[in-house]
Write a protein that holds these residues in place. Structure first.
Motif, PDB file in Angstrom:
ATOM      1  N   GLN A  82      42.653-116.570 -38.716  1.00 26.38           N
ATOM      2  CA  GLN A  82      41.903-116.459 -37.297  1.00 26.38           C
ATOM      3  C   GLN A  82      42.681-116.979 -36.070  1.00 26.38           C
ATOM      4  OE1 GLN A  82      39.219-114.674 -37.144  1.00 26.38           O
ATOM      5  NE2 GLN A  82      38.967-114.380 -39.057  1.00 26.38           N
ATOM      6  N   PRO A  83      42.874-116.405 -35.121  1.00 27.31           N
ATOM      7  CA  PRO A  83      43.599-116.777 -33.874  1.00 27.31           C
ATOM      8  C   PRO A  83      43.234-118.215 -33.508  1.00 27.31           C
ATOM      9  CG  PRO A  83      42.865-114.391 -33.345  1.00 27.31           C
ATOM     10  CD  PRO A  83      42.050-114.867 -34.746  1.00 27.31           C
ATOM     11  N   ARG A  84      41.920-118.630 -33.407  1.00 23.30           N
ATOM     12  CA  ARG A  84      41.907-120.011 -33.183  1.00 23.30           C
ATOM     13  C   ARG A  84      42.404-120.819 -34.423  1.00 23.30           C
ATOM     14  NH1 ARG A  84      37.615-122.064 -36.437  1.00 23.30           N
ATOM     15  NH2 ARG A  84      36.500-120.392 -37.735  1.00 23.30           N
ATOM     16  N   VAL A  85      42.662-120.542 -35.419  1.00 26.71           N
ATOM     17  CA  VAL A  85      43.176-121.456 -36.311  1.00 26.71           C
ATOM     18  C   VAL A  85      44.946-121.344 -36.655  1.00 26.71           C
ATOM     19  CG1 VAL A  85      43.347-121.852 -38.943  1.00 26.71           C
ATOM     20  CG2 VAL A  85      41.312-121.122 -37.891  1.00 26.71           C
ATOM     21  N   SER A  90      48.535-119.615 -34.537  1.00 23.32           N
ATOM     22  CA  SER A  90      49.194-118.584 -33.474  1.00 23.32           C
ATOM     23  C   SER A  90      50.599-119.113 -33.273  1.00 23.32           C
ATOM     24  CB  SER A  90      48.428-119.055 -31.958  1.00 23.32           C
ATOM     25  OG  SER A  90      48.746-120.143 -31.689  1.00 23.32           O
ATOM     26  N   SER A 147      43.417-127.276 -38.941  1.00 21.64           N
ATOM     27  CA  SER A 147      43.984-126.326 -37.935  1.00 21.64           C
ATOM     28  C   SER A 147      44.787-127.260 -36.749  1.00 21.64           C
ATOM     29  CB  SER A 147      42.960-125.354 -37.292  1.00 21.64           C
ATOM     30  OG  SER A 147      42.019-126.023 -36.700  1.00 21.64           O
ATOM     31  N   LYS A 154      51.490-122.278 -31.575  1.00 14.20           N
ATOM     32  CA  LYS A 154      51.418-123.476 -32.235  1.00 14.20           C
ATOM     33  C   LYS A 154      52.185-123.738 -33.331  1.00 14.20           C
ATOM     34  CE  LYS A 154      47.457-124.323 -34.442  1.00 14.20           C
ATOM     35  NZ  LYS A 154      47.921-124.731 -36.130  1.00 14.20           N
TER      36      LYS A 154
END
Length: 477
Positions: free
Chosen positions: A262-265, A267, A249, A270
């Motif tokens: 998932q938003p942390r992976v 977006s 990620s 990025k």
């Protein structure tokens, strides 16, 4: 003049000369300054007629007599084999490239030997297809696989850029000279072909390759240098790279949407959204305007979808009996791409409704067919939206409004011929941005993706520089 007056004028004159000199120097430097250096969109540059994509010439034909229709095949080449495939394309200055890219020499198993690419020997170069002397590269596996073939096109573009630097990206031999590091893993094809274990396998080949890729990158000095922040990995199929997403990620992903991330992976800050490879034939020399398109609203595709695609069922039952509306089930097995091409070319508006994920290939089929897209997908993210205003050639409808009885038909029927024609003309101007071609052409999908990645570079550098503040200080202790 009094001596005191002359004394005051001398410093003033010197200051004036200094300011003028400074302005001149900045103006001279500005002539060499590239927008890519600032992370801003790269403006169009003047090109010769030979460098313009075959679709671009049609874009300017908005009036006049009806011309013979022509199309591009699934690899972005004219259907007519005698019309050429890029021979004689204009040469480009490598210094004009928006981004410098280092590409790993991954073993062929990661790109399935599709390119015939073996580790380079001293002095070897990738064949120059622009000369017309070399055989074209192997075609990407057919059917629906092609819509997620983004990694294939980017890899081909980099391979050719070492021998003929031309376009938005140039491949460099030393990773220290690169803005980005490209990972040529065909993750979408891996999922399409190898996601299910084949007995006696207990782990699918797709999963095994992802695990191997994680180990490979973790051991590389290029990954360790910035923790992978400057790496580019294409995972365009919504289910591709499923087992390696979290571990990889930190890299920049090239995706179709964020529906299964998932938003942390992943977006928008990025990563980069890339268009699907369209399945319908591109409409070239299109003079089929408002009066020639007899169908008002068109949709052909899967109707019963899971997750967010349930709205397709509601709209089907609302619209199937409406006058001048074509809403039908269709699939690739029943010559769907050919039938969709015919239907879109004769329709004013084409529905793009959320399916299992927010995006679908149908939007890009509509764009290259110059059928004004009606987008009903609340969570969709669109390619190149930082430089393209989709509202100039598309209509957006909230899902909650679309299912209101009569709302959609009133909206579409209320679009005047003049308004529709403006959007149609704009579609003919922007369709080139959604064409995957080899060799790549100015501002086609391949080069637009590289330019979008180039606009990510300043943010990557900021992140890297901020993270290394104290590590540099600690070395001095």
């Amino acid at each position: 003049m009094a001596p005191r007056g002359r004394t005051l004028l001398l410093p003033l004159a010197a200051a004036t000369v200094l300011v003028a000199s400074t302005i001149f120097l900045f103006a001279a430097a500005g002539a060499r300054w590239r927008p890519a250096d600032t992370g801003l969109p790269v403006p169009p540059r003047a090109v010769s007629a030979a460098a313009v994509p075959v679709t671009a010439s049609a874009s300017s034909n908005t009036t006049g007599a009806r011309k013979e229709l022509s199309f591009l095949d699934e690899n972005g080449r004219p259907d007519d084999p005698g019309s050429g495939s890029g021979a004689g394309a204009a040469r480009c200055d490598p210094r004009a490239a928006a981004v410098r890219v280092f590409m790993y020499d991954l073993p062929p198993e990661f790109h399935f030997g599709l390119l015939g690419w073996s580790p380079p020997s001293t002095g070897s170069v990738w064949p120059d297809l622009t000369s017309g002397a070399a055989a074209p590269p192997p075609r990407y596996p057919g059917g629906l696989n092609q819509q997620h073939s983004v990694a294939y096109w980017l890899t081909l573009d980099l391979l050719s850029s070492s021998s003929e630097p031309c376009g938005a990206a140039v491949r460099v031999a030393d990773s220290r000279d690169a803005d980005l590091v490209f990972v040529p893993f065909f993750a979408s094809l891996s999922y399409n072909r190898h996601s299910r274990p084949v007995p006696p396998e207990k782990v699918s080949r797709d999963k095994a390759l992802q695990e191997k890729l994680i180990r490979y990158l973790a051991a590389r000095p290029e990954w360790k240098r910035y923790g992978g922040a400057d790496h580019v990995i294409v995972a365009h199929h919504p289910n591709s790279l499923l087992h390696a997403r979290a571990a990889l990620s930190p890299a920049v992903f090239v995706l179709s949407d964020f529906g299964r991330y998932q938003p942390r992976v992943a977006s928008l800050e990025k990563d980069v959204i890339a268009p699907y490879k369209h399945m319908a034939k591109a409409f070239v020399n299109d003079s089929a305007g408002f009066d020639h398109r007899t169908t008002l609203l068109y949709f052909r595709g899967a109707i019963y979808r899971k997750e967010g695609g349930s709205i397709r069922q509601e709209l089907y039952y609302m619209l199937k009996d409406e006058k001048d509306v074509y809403f039908s089930f269709g699939s690739v097995q029943d010559h769907g791409a050919s039938k969709a091409s015919q239907g879109m070319h004769s329709s004013k508006f084409c529905l793009n409704i959320a399916g299992d994920t927010p995006s679908s290939n149908r939007l890009f089929d509509a764009i290259v067919s110059h059928c004004v897209p009606v987008i009903i997908s609340d969570d969709i993210e669109l390619p190149f939206e930082d430089v393209l205003d989709y509202s100039k050639f598309s209509i957006f409808v909230r899902s909650s409004d679309a299912v209101k009885k009569g709302y959609l038909m009133r909206l579409i029927s209320g679009v005047s011929k003049q308004q529709w024609t403006r959007m149609w003309n704009r579609l003919k101007e922007v369709d080139k941005h959604f064409e995957y071609q080899y060799p790549s052409q100015k501002d086609d999908a391949v080069q637009m993706i590289w330019q979008a990645l180039a606009r990510r570079v300043p943010a990557i550098q900021l992140k890297v520089h901020r993270s290394s503040r104290f590590s540099r200080s600690d070395r001095g202790k």
